[in-house]
Design a protein around this motif. Structure first.
Motif, PDB file in Angstrom:
ATOM      1  N   VAL A 161      -9.847  34.097  44.575  1.00  0.00           N
ATOM      2  CA  VAL A 161     -11.274  34.375  44.581  1.00  0.00           C
ATOM      3  C   VAL A 161     -11.819  33.848  45.816  1.00  0.00           C
ATOM      4  CG1 VAL A 161     -13.388  33.266  43.619  1.00  0.00           C
ATOM      5  CG2 VAL A 161     -11.665  33.838  42.031  1.00  0.00           C
ATOM      6  N   PHE A 162     -11.740  33.055  46.334  1.00  0.00           N
ATOM      7  CA  PHE A 162     -12.117  32.602  47.897  1.00  0.00           C
ATOM      8  C   PHE A 162     -11.671  33.551  48.936  1.00  0.00           C
ATOM      9  CE2 PHE A 162     -12.373  28.318  45.934  1.00  0.00           C
ATOM     10  CZ  PHE A 162     -13.916  28.419  45.939  1.00  0.00           C
ATOM     11  N   MET A 163     -10.557  34.011  48.979  1.00  0.00           N
ATOM     12  CA  MET A 163     -10.116  35.063  49.861  1.00  0.00           C
ATOM     13  C   MET A 163     -10.704  36.319  49.637  1.00  0.00           C
ATOM     14  SD  MET A 163      -8.230  33.238  51.864  1.00  0.00           S
ATOM     15  CE  MET A 163      -7.432  34.447  52.667  1.00  0.00           C
ATOM     16  N   LEU A 164     -10.848  36.731  48.153  1.00  0.00           N
ATOM     17  CA  LEU A 164     -11.372  38.003  47.938  1.00  0.00           C
ATOM     18  C   LEU A 164     -12.947  37.891  48.276  1.00  0.00           C
ATOM     19  CD1 LEU A 164     -10.064  38.872  44.553  1.00  0.00           C
ATOM     20  CD2 LEU A 164      -9.870  40.217  46.560  1.00  0.00           C
ATOM     21  N   ILE A 165     -13.841  36.846  48.334  1.00  0.00           N
ATOM     22  CA  ILE A 165     -15.196  36.819  48.765  1.00  0.00           C
ATOM     23  C   ILE A 165     -15.290  36.928  50.220  1.00  0.00           C
ATOM     24  CG2 ILE A 165     -16.960  35.316  48.974  1.00  0.00           C
ATOM     25  CD1 ILE A 165     -16.571  34.507  45.875  1.00  0.00           C
ATOM     26  N   ALA A 166     -14.343  36.236  51.033  1.00  0.00           N
ATOM     27  CA  ALA A 166     -14.337  35.922  52.261  1.00  0.00           C
ATOM     28  C   ALA A 166     -13.976  37.448  52.721  1.00  0.00           C
ATOM     29  CB  ALA A 166     -13.232  35.231  52.986  1.00  0.00           C
ATOM     30  N   GLY A 167     -13.043  38.151  52.458  1.00  0.00           N
ATOM     31  CA  GLY A 167     -12.621  39.675  52.782  1.00  0.00           C
ATOM     32  C   GLY A 167     -13.669  40.405  52.236  1.00  0.00           C
ATOM     33  N   GLY A 168     -14.433  40.346  51.241  1.00  0.00           N
ATOM     34  CA  GLY A 168     -15.331  41.351  50.697  1.00  0.00           C
ATOM     35  C   GLY A 168     -16.544  41.353  51.839  1.00  0.00           C
ATOM     36  N   VAL A 169     -16.768  40.185  52.162  1.00  0.00           N
ATOM     37  CA  VAL A 169     -17.974  39.774  53.096  1.00  0.00           C
ATOM     38  C   VAL A 169     -17.629  40.450  54.427  1.00  0.00           C
ATOM     39  CG1 VAL A 169     -19.485  38.222  54.386  1.00  0.00           C
ATOM     40  CG2 VAL A 169     -18.961  37.941  52.022  1.00  0.00           C
ATOM     41  N   VAL A 170     -16.526  40.310  55.062  1.00  0.00           N
ATOM     42  CA  VAL A 170     -16.118  40.739  56.403  1.00  0.00           C
ATOM     43  C   VAL A 170     -16.162  42.393  56.076  1.00  0.00           C
ATOM     44  CG1 VAL A 170     -14.239  41.099  57.670  1.00  0.00           C
ATOM     45  CG2 VAL A 170     -14.679  38.913  56.940  1.00  0.00           C
ATOM     46  N   LEU A 171     -15.849  42.901  55.221  1.00  0.00           N
ATOM     47  CA  LEU A 171     -15.642  44.441  55.246  1.00  0.00           C
ATOM     48  C   LEU A 171     -17.145  44.875  54.836  1.00  0.00           C
ATOM     49  CD1 LEU A 171     -12.740  45.101  52.892  1.00  0.00           C
ATOM     50  CD2 LEU A 171     -12.861  45.694  55.191  1.00  0.00           C
TER      51      LEU A 171
ATOM     52  N   ALA B 225     -13.580  39.445  42.551  1.00  0.00           N
ATOM     53  CA  ALA B 225     -13.441  37.898  42.599  1.00  0.00           C
ATOM     54  C   ALA B 225     -14.387  37.540  41.639  1.00  0.00           C
ATOM     55  CB  ALA B 225     -14.216  37.427  43.948  1.00  0.00           C
ATOM     56  N   ALA B 226     -15.444  38.011  41.181  1.00  0.00           N
ATOM     57  CA  ALA B 226     -16.216  37.714  40.198  1.00  0.00           C
ATOM     58  C   ALA B 226     -15.271  37.939  38.816  1.00  0.00           C
ATOM     59  CB  ALA B 226     -17.461  38.484  40.012  1.00  0.00           C
ATOM     60  N   ILE B 227     -14.712  38.873  38.651  1.00  0.00           N
ATOM     61  CA  ILE B 227     -13.872  39.144  37.262  1.00  0.00           C
ATOM     62  C   ILE B 227     -12.847  38.174  37.201  1.00  0.00           C
ATOM     63  CG2 ILE B 227     -12.246  40.601  36.338  1.00  0.00           C
ATOM     64  CD1 ILE B 227     -13.967  43.185  37.241  1.00  0.00           C
ATOM     65  N   VAL B 228     -12.069  37.844  38.414  1.00  0.00           N
ATOM     66  CA  VAL B 228     -10.937  36.849  38.442  1.00  0.00           C
ATOM     67  C   VAL B 228     -11.583  35.272  38.013  1.00  0.00           C
ATOM     68  CG1 VAL B 228      -9.291  35.579  39.888  1.00  0.00           C
ATOM     69  CG2 VAL B 228      -9.597  37.956  39.889  1.00  0.00           C
ATOM     70  N   PHE B 229     -12.908  35.065  38.802  1.00  0.00           N
ATOM     71  CA  PHE B 229     -13.400  33.739  38.601  1.00  0.00           C
ATOM     72  C   PHE B 229     -13.765  33.738  36.662  1.00  0.00           C
ATOM     73  CE2 PHE B 229     -17.430  31.262  38.230  1.00  0.00           C
ATOM     74  CZ  PHE B 229     -16.683  29.921  38.613  1.00  0.00           C
ATOM     75  N   ALA B 230     -14.334  34.815  36.236  1.00  0.00           N
ATOM     76  CA  ALA B 230     -14.615  34.693  34.759  1.00  0.00           C
ATOM     77  C   ALA B 230     -13.405  34.444  34.070  1.00  0.00           C
ATOM     78  CB  ALA B 230     -15.065  36.073  34.603  1.00  0.00           C
TER      79      ALA B 230
END
Length: 64
Positions: free
Chosen positions: A24-34, A52-57
């Motif tokens: 989740v943290f890696m997806l958020i970081a990568g998503g923000v960069v993109l 990331a939101a789906i995996v967190f849920a």
């Protein structure tokens, strides 16, 4: 968590939420960069944050 017949499976199932939270943290970081790059990659960044939101849920469901 419930006891598993195979001890290895029990160890893996205990580690799964932690591994998912790292993802989740890696997806958020990568998503923000993109998203910050803009252009064609903005949609991919948004999709990574949605993922990331789906995996967190899912982690919340697993741990409740």
């Amino acid at each position: 968590m419930a006891e598993a017949a195979n001890p290895l499976f029990g160890a893996i199932s205990d580690a799964a939420p932690a591994i998912a939270m790292i993802a989740v943290f890696m997806l958020i970081a990568g998503g923000v960069v993109l998203m910050r790059r803009g252009g064609e990659t903005r949609q991919k960044g948004v999709l990574m944050i949605v993922c990331a939101a789906i995996v967190f849920a899912n982690v919340l469901i697993w741990t409740l």
